[in-house]
Enzyme design. Structure first.
Site, PDB file in Angstrom:
ATOM      1  NE  ARG A 504      -4.109   1.932   2.458  1.00 23.52           N
ATOM      2  CZ  ARG A 504      -4.081   2.685   3.651  1.00 23.52           C
ATOM      3  NH1 ARG A 504      -3.442   2.283   4.375  1.00 23.52           N
ATOM      4  NH2 ARG A 504      -5.004   3.579   3.747  1.00 23.52           N
ATOM      5  CG  PHE A 509      -1.012   9.024   3.770  1.00 17.11           C
ATOM      6  CD1 PHE A 509      -1.058   9.352   5.041  1.00 17.11           C
ATOM      7  CD2 PHE A 509      -2.132   8.069   3.826  1.00 17.11           C
ATOM      8  CE1 PHE A 509      -1.587   9.105   6.198  1.00 17.11           C
ATOM      9  CE2 PHE A 509      -2.624   7.507   4.575  1.00 17.11           C
ATOM     10  CZ  PHE A 509      -2.466   8.155   6.044  1.00 17.11           C
ATOM     11  CD  GLN A 512      -0.382  -0.383   5.791  1.00 20.86           C
ATOM     12  OE1 GLN A 512      -1.214   0.540   5.358  1.00 20.86           O
ATOM     13  NE2 GLN A 512      -1.074  -1.606   6.194  1.00 20.86           N
ATOM     14  CG  ASN A 551      -4.179   0.280  14.454  1.00 27.31           C
ATOM     15  OD1 ASN A 551      -5.280   0.972  13.884  1.00 27.31           O
ATOM     16  ND2 ASN A 551      -3.580   0.746  15.275  1.00 27.31           N
ATOM     17  CG  PHE A 562       2.285   3.320   8.495  1.00 31.15           C
ATOM     18  CD1 PHE A 562       2.315   4.413   8.651  1.00 31.15           C
ATOM     19  CD2 PHE A 562       1.155   2.717   9.423  1.00 31.15           C
ATOM     20  CE1 PHE A 562       1.793   5.660   9.578  1.00 31.15           C
ATOM     21  CE2 PHE A 562       0.730   3.298  10.442  1.00 31.15           C
ATOM     22  CZ  PHE A 562       0.749   4.909  10.523  1.00 31.15           C
ATOM     23  CG  LEU A 571      -2.027   8.996  10.971  1.00 32.87           C
ATOM     24  CD1 LEU A 571      -1.102   8.415  10.207  1.00 32.87           C
ATOM     25  CD2 LEU A 571      -3.457   8.169  10.694  1.00 32.87           C
ATOM     26  CG  HIS A 575      -1.913   4.151  13.304  1.00 27.57           C
ATOM     27  ND1 HIS A 575      -2.618   3.113  12.563  1.00 27.57           N
ATOM     28  CD2 HIS A 575      -3.193   4.793  12.786  1.00 27.57           C
ATOM     29  CE1 HIS A 575      -3.331   3.012  12.034  1.00 27.57           C
ATOM     30  NE2 HIS A 575      -3.813   4.181  12.019  1.00 27.57           N
TER      31      HIS A 575
END
Length: 614
Positions: A504, A509, A512, A551, A562, A571, A575
């Site tokens: 991903r 951004f 991952q 998660n 990531f 975030l 996370h």
């Protein structure tokens, strides 16, 4: 007998009583003839083609009629670049000022460059020979400058303004610190925007109160012969003052008919210069952007997360007094206006009142600010033509076409790069865009430290993530997130992560990985299930290159993790941050720029080869 008159036969002069409603005639939509031809002389690619570095944040950029691009940075450095048939080539680097550059301007004929800085120095350069020809110090902080001479004048007159007063000084750019004169300024507060119009031989200025003034460059008084009004009350020039705003940038069409003003209230106003009448307004305020985001055209809307991030950046810009100014520039025809906005650099057809293209909207990490537009046809020396010809022939390409290469050269907020938008997409777009960012400078020490968190007292361990695109060096916060680091360390040593995909990747951004299934649905901890979050107030997502656990909700950590590529504060406390990247940021960016499918999975596999940890 009652007289019966058919409507079609009635004489309008004889009719008595109310008339039926007449359907209003629709206004014909204005059309710009030969619009496509004008657009062919403007850059239209949504992505920048190339970027080049300074040693510090780039704040100023100008172009000249003599085919040069000149850039300035906040550390006082200036670089000269030669415009080539495609892109630019570096020419010379000067340490111009001992403090930040406050303005950088070129003369109308493109032969002279002036720079002023917070060191109170005023410097003039010969553009063709890219060398300094004059410099002197002034007893004030110069804020703006502008050449107001015409080709053939005996003296190259240069106007300078004082940052803290309404004073306007006129100097001989090739002379000394003794001003030719000090104008009896019509302003009563410091000037914040200044622009010269060669066609009308006047310059227009605006102060912090929003008052706009015209001054003849020959008589240094009000230019009665160049305008058709005598009193400003007959114009709309008080519009800025009425809205308690002031101009941060001004541009005037080459023929002197229209001027555009970028206001501190984020509204772009277009006036007729001769009459001072307001003819257009483009609202880029926060309230207008929110309305567009809710119900505006698709072209001007953003993803919800991206919109929130860009709003946060806009607020940071408003707090930063040293940030570059938003740019506003007419094309050479005067039919198109380019201005910087939250979405990118908008290219607006001012005849039809429509946005033609938004340059840089797809760029997630840059907020483009000041920029310059080049629409010339680069002229090369015989040696340059021969060198370029040999270069093309070795690649087996067709003969060189030295046509026009319209280019926008832009700087961005808190970026040590300047960016070139052309009519071409990045050459290696199919390979993920790797290589369009030219590393012509060594990374600053500050760049290496920008992602560091305060880990004093933390027994941090180090590691290296070996990928198919290069090595990423990391540091782990073992004492603050012991369970998360233990899970990551054991998986790494056991070879759990070997050959796993970066499944991903979202530009602007994060990237991952860590899923044995390769689709984001798998992975478990070293204990065979999920484990709880470990949040620490000193570890947050407020910087790029943060190492964090992926998660599916609270306390559902497994093996996936990531690396962020931009600040992601939303975030925090969702996370677990358990480390950071210390080296190999270019590898992270290379992975981030990989071309992906609709599910954000890279089209070409990018894998972890192995992970070494101490």
């Amino acid at each position: 007998a009652r007289k019966n008159v058919l409507p079609a036969m009635a004489d309008e002069d004889d009719m008595v009583g109310p008339m039926p409603t007449i359907e209003p005639t629709r206004k014909k939509r204005r059309v710009l003839e030969h619009e496509k031809l004008y657009l062919e002389r403007l850059p239209v690619a949504e992505l920048y083609e190339k970027s080049y570095m300074h040693r510090d944040y780039v704040t100023h950029v100008v172009t000249t009629k003599t085919d040069f691009v000149i850039t300035g940075s906040c550390d006082g450095h200036i670089k000269f670049w030669k415009k080539m048939p495609e892109g630019v080539e570096f020419v010379k680097h000067l340490k111009a000022h001992m403090a930040a550059i406050t303005d950088l301007r070129v003369s109308h004929d493109g032969s002279l460059l002036a720079s002023i800085g917070r060191d109170s120095a005023v410097k003039t350069y010969d553009v063709i020979n890219f060398d300094m020809i004059s410099w002197f110090k002034v007893p004030y902080f110069p804020h703006l400058c502008e050449f107001i001479y015409r080709k053939g004048d005996a003296k190259a007159r240069l106007v300078c303004t004082d940052e803290r007063s309404s004073a306007i000084y006129v100097y001989d750019a090739r002379g000394t610190s003794e001003p030719l004169c000090k104008l009896e300024s019509p302003h009563r507060s410091p000037i914040r925007a200044l622009k010269y119009c060669d066609a009308l031989q006047l310059f227009i200025s605006c102060d912090t109160k929003g008052l706009i003034e015209y001054t003849s460059s020959t008589t240094l008084s009000f230019p009665e012969k160049s305008v058709s009004f005598r009193y400003k009350t007959d114009t709309d020039l008080f519009d800025l003052a009425r809205h308690k705003a002031y101009a941060t940038a001004i541009d005037i069409t080459l023929d002197g008919r229209k001027m555009a003003i970028m206001g501190s209230d984020r509204i772009i106003r277009i006036f007729k210069v001769a009459t001072g009448k307001l003819i257009r307004k483009y609202d880029e305020s926060f309230s207008a952007m929110n309305e567009v985001q809710k119900s505006g055209p698709e072209m001007c809307r953003l993803d919800t997360i991206d919109f929130g991030r860009r709003i946060a950046v806009e607020k940071d810009i408003e707090k930063d007094d040293e940030a570059p100014r938003n740019g506003v520039v007419f094309d050479e025809s005067g039919n198109f206006l380019l201005y910087s906005s939250m979405l990118g650099i908008k290219v607006v057809n001012v005849v039809t009142n429509r946005v033609s293209v938004i340059l840089g909207k797809s760029e997630f990490t840059e907020r483009f600010m000041s920029f310059a537009l080049y629409q010339g046809k680069p002229s090369l020396t015989t040696q340059e033509i021969m060198a370029a010809g040999r270069e093309r022939n070795t690649e087996g390409e067709a003969a060189l076409d030295y046509g026009e290469d319209p280019t926008v050269i832009a700087c961005a907020f808190q970026k040590e790069r300047f960016y070139l938008f052309t009519r071409r997409m990045p050459e290696d777009e199919e390979k993920g865009g790797v290589g369009r960012d030219v590393f012509n400078e060594k990374p600053r020490i500050a760049d290496q430290l920008m992602t560091e968190d305060d880990t004093s007292g933390d027994r941090a361990s180090k590691g290296v993530i070996h990928t198919t695109m290069g090595d990423i060096h990391i540091e782990l916060a073992r004492e603050k997130t012991p369970k998360t680091v233990e899970n990551f360390t054991q998986h790494s040593r056991n070879g759990y992560y070997d050959n796993l995909l970066f499944h991903r990747v979202i530009k602007g951004f994060m990237i991952q990985t860590g899923d044995p299934n390769g689709d984001g649905t798998g992975g478990s901890s070293i204990w065979g299930g999920e484990f709880e979050d470990e949040f620490d107030s000193s570890l947050s997502h407020d910087k790029p290159f943060v190492l964090s656990m992926a998660n599916a909700g609270p306390n559902t950590n497994g093996s996936q993790f990531f690396i962020t590529t931009v600040p992601t504060p939303w975030l925090n406390n969702k996370h677990t941050v358990f480390g950071r990247v210390t080296k190999g940021m270019d590898v992270v960016h290379a992975i981030e720029n990989a071309k992906t499918d609709d599910g954000d999975k890279p089209l070409e596999d990018i894998q972890i080869v192995s992970i070494d940890v101490e």
